[in-house]
Design an enzyme around this catalytic site. Structure first.
Site, PDB file in Angstrom:
ATOM      1  CG  HIS A 318      -1.950  -1.020   1.260  1.00 41.01           C
ATOM      2  ND1 HIS A 318      -2.237  -1.791   2.370  1.00 41.01           N
ATOM      3  CD2 HIS A 318      -2.807  -1.451   0.300  1.00 41.01           C
ATOM      4  CE1 HIS A 318      -3.227  -2.622   2.097  1.00 41.01           C
ATOM      5  NE2 HIS A 318      -3.583  -2.445   0.843  1.00 41.01           N
ATOM      6  CD1 TRP A 467       7.268   0.798   5.979  1.00 42.17           C
ATOM      7  CD2 TRP A 467       5.743   1.596   7.394  1.00 42.17           C
ATOM      8  NE1 TRP A 467       7.602   2.112   6.256  1.00 42.17           N
ATOM      9  CE2 TRP A 467       6.678   2.626   7.113  1.00 42.17           C
ATOM     10  CE3 TRP A 467       4.696   1.868   8.258  1.00 42.17           C
ATOM     11  CZ2 TRP A 467       6.593   3.895   7.668  1.00 42.17           C
ATOM     12  CZ3 TRP A 467       4.603   3.144   8.811  1.00 42.17           C
ATOM     13  CH2 TRP A 467       5.544   4.123   8.525  1.00 42.17           C
ATOM     14  CG  HIS A 468       0.264  -2.566   4.956  1.00 43.44           C
ATOM     15  ND1 HIS A 468      -0.878  -1.806   4.812  1.00 43.44           N
ATOM     16  CD2 HIS A 468       0.643  -2.445   6.260  1.00 43.44           C
ATOM     17  CE1 HIS A 468      -1.179  -1.244   5.984  1.00 43.44           C
ATOM     18  NE2 HIS A 468      -0.259  -1.621   6.870  1.00 43.44           N
ATOM     19  CD  GLN A 469       8.097  -4.511   2.425  1.00 39.82           C
ATOM     20  OE1 GLN A 469       9.025  -5.023   1.820  1.00 39.82           O
ATOM     21  NE2 GLN A 469       8.244  -3.949   3.605  1.00 39.82           N
TER      22      GLN A 469
END
Length: 543
Positions: A318, A467-469
């Site tokens: 995101h 930081w939603h890898q």
């Protein structure tokens, strides 16, 4: 290293010598983040299986972990893997810092603590890709009812109580959060009493955020799931243990190698090994162990065990574009600083949200490339793409554990993403410049009025990550899929993956809650496969 397990004479969380850990267990779970903690706890809860939980980072005993307001201090610290993306043309060549939690609790120990379960359409897409209704929304609601200890209004079809995961809304949201809901309503965005009820079944809305904070303290997933079981004889938790590669017997995984305080160790699993290392380290360990794109592995001299071209592909995240307003006077920050959120559509024809907006009650500095000044006191809408169309990839730089992964996010490479980003910023500016905020702010400081080309320039230069890898070892049935509907790695025995990397596409909203569901689902599948007892509800806190 620290060993966390049962001993008659030594309290939990005491340092042990290296030889205190045995070499053989029934199950090995690699990674003590949101998924791995759930897997390990549910396996150990049965009592008949020995479980080893390996974590590369350290413990979770820090004020920056326990104090919700201090989460930004963890970014770039020893609790962060501190990955950095390769230069992205869609970001004017910038390299994105890609933080990821390192230590007990993983991301749930350093994140903003927002609990967002994912949209109905996300889970139904998972089910369609996997060919398995157990991944569909109605099934997943059952997992959330098991997982949650929801503190809000009763909603028995959607929400659970008595589970391990305490979820609550702030009791007294700050005025800026209430102003956001009023502004959203005035613009025609429906306001809901809960983010994770009906709002995740309709095209979008606004609500007060739901957070993993209890009595003013963070509750990580490790804290909720594993810590109550640390006195069990059959559960061992080992920190400072970096998993380096899988150990094979033909195409069966029989264990892992790990660096423990700099010393190479081998641990064996009678039953299965589970990788829950996250969307960067899981594909890295797979590829360096010989599972991945054949040509890429051969170029680094890695013996190919299984050619799986999808390993490291389909990378998603995101993106956010910070819109900021200066306060008239300093305002209090509640909880983690995020007390309200909006999920909405960039196009009225969409049937699910593709815009994600999390309000932060402090001013977040824009990247230096924007040339914008940040007010001393203010608030920022972390405003971005909930369903990006751009896809990145991971590549090895070498065969050894110290050779970094090359992360190519490929951000904003698809024109649909720029169109959605423009709509997201426009909505954000309408909200923040509305009458409801005027008693609180003096004016907008980022991005400010701009032409279309100027706004595109702002988006490219201001974009940062949530930081939603995820999605780098996806579940599915095509030739780019890495795991099947039971999370088994194609062509490999006794190996499953349980973390955000198995997502076919990224979920709408923060990814912690979906990762807990993935861990729960993996544990159910493992318990069934190996004859462990059926899971009790609610989760047993006593031992």
């Amino acid at each position: 290293m620290k060993l966390y397990n049962y001993d008659d004479n030594v309290p939990a969380n005491t340092s042990f010598p290296q030889n205190a850990v045995g070499d053989v267990f029934d199950f090995i779970v690699c990674g003590a983040g949101s998924s791995g903690s759930a897997v390990a706890a549910r396996l150990a809860e049965d009592g008949n299986a020995s479980v080893l939980l390996l974590e590369a980072g350290g413990d979770d005993k820090s004020e920056t972990v326990s104090n919700p307001a201090q989460w930004p201090l963890n970014l770039g610290s020893s609790r962060d893997w501190s990955f950095v993306g390769q230069p992205a043309p869609g970001l004017d060549g910038r390299r994105l810092p890609l933080s990821m939690g390192k230590g007990l609790g993983g991301g749930s120990s350093i994140n903003v603590m927002v609990w967002a379960r994912g949209h109905k359409a996300d889970w139904d897409y998972f089910a369609a890709e996997a060919g398995d209704d157990a991944w569909g929304y109605e099934s997943i609601l059952g997992y959330y009812r098991r997982i949650e200890d929801w503190q809000g209004d009763v909603d028995p079809s959607r929400r659970g109580t008595g589970g391990p995961v305490h979820v609550a809304q702030p009791l007294s949201p700050q005025p800026v959060a209430e102003a956001l809901l009023s502004a959203a309503s005035a613009l025609g965005v429906p306001v809901f009493g809960s983010t994770n009820g009906e709002m995740m079944e309709v095209p979008g809305g606004a609500s007060i955020a739901e957070l993993r904070i209890r009595d003013g303290k963070r509750e990580s997933v490790f804290h909720s799931y594993v810590r109550p079981l640390l006195s069990r004889r059959n559960l061992t938790v080992l920190t400072d243990a970096l998993v380096t590669r899988l150990i094979f017997d033909g195409k069966r995984v029989k264990g892992v190698e790990a660096l423990v305080d700099g010393r190479q160790r081998q641990f064996m699993a009678h039953c299965e090994t589970v990788l829950s290392l996250g969307a960067i380290n899981t594909p890295k360990v797979l590829m360096q162990s010989g599972i991945g794109p054949e040509k890429d592995l051969q170029s680094h001299g890695i013996t190919v065990v299984q050619d799986l071209p999808g390993v490291g592909r389909n990378h998603q995240d995101h993106l956010a574009f910070g819109c900021t307003w200066a306060y008239r006077k300093p305002e209090a920050v509640g909880g983690s600083g995020c007390e309200a959120n909006i999920y909405w559509k960039s196009d009225t024809r969409l049937n699910q949200p593709d815009i994600l907006q999390c309000q932060l009650e402090f001013a977040v500095p824009s990247p230096s490339e924007t040339g914008l000044q940040t007010p001393e006191y203010g608030w920022t809408m972390f405003n971005g793409l909930a369903q990006p169309k751009s896809r990145g990839r991971l590549r090895l730089s070498g065969p050894d554990i110290n050779d970094p992964v090359l992360i190519e996010p490929n951000s904003l490479s698809e024109p649909e993403d720029m169109a959605a980003a423009l709509a997201a910023v426009e909505l954000c500016r309408e909200l923040g410049n509305s009458d409801g905020f005027r008693p609180l702010v003096t004016g907008e400081t980022a991005p400010g009025p701009r032409s279309r080309s100027g706004m595109i320039d702002f988006i490219r230069r201001s974009a940062v990550t949530y930081w939603h890898q995820s999605c780098t070892a996806k579940m599915g049935r095509d030739n780019m899929s890495v795991v099947d509907s039971e999370l088994k790695v194609y062509g490999i025995d006794s190996l499953r993956i349980a973390d955000s990397s198995i997502m076919p596409r990224i979920t709408t909203g923060n990814t912690m809650a979906p990762c807990v569901v993935i861990g729960e689902r993996a544990a159910d599948l493992l318990r069934k496969s190996h004859g462990l007892s059926a899971l009790r509800e609610p989760f047993a806190q006593s031992v």
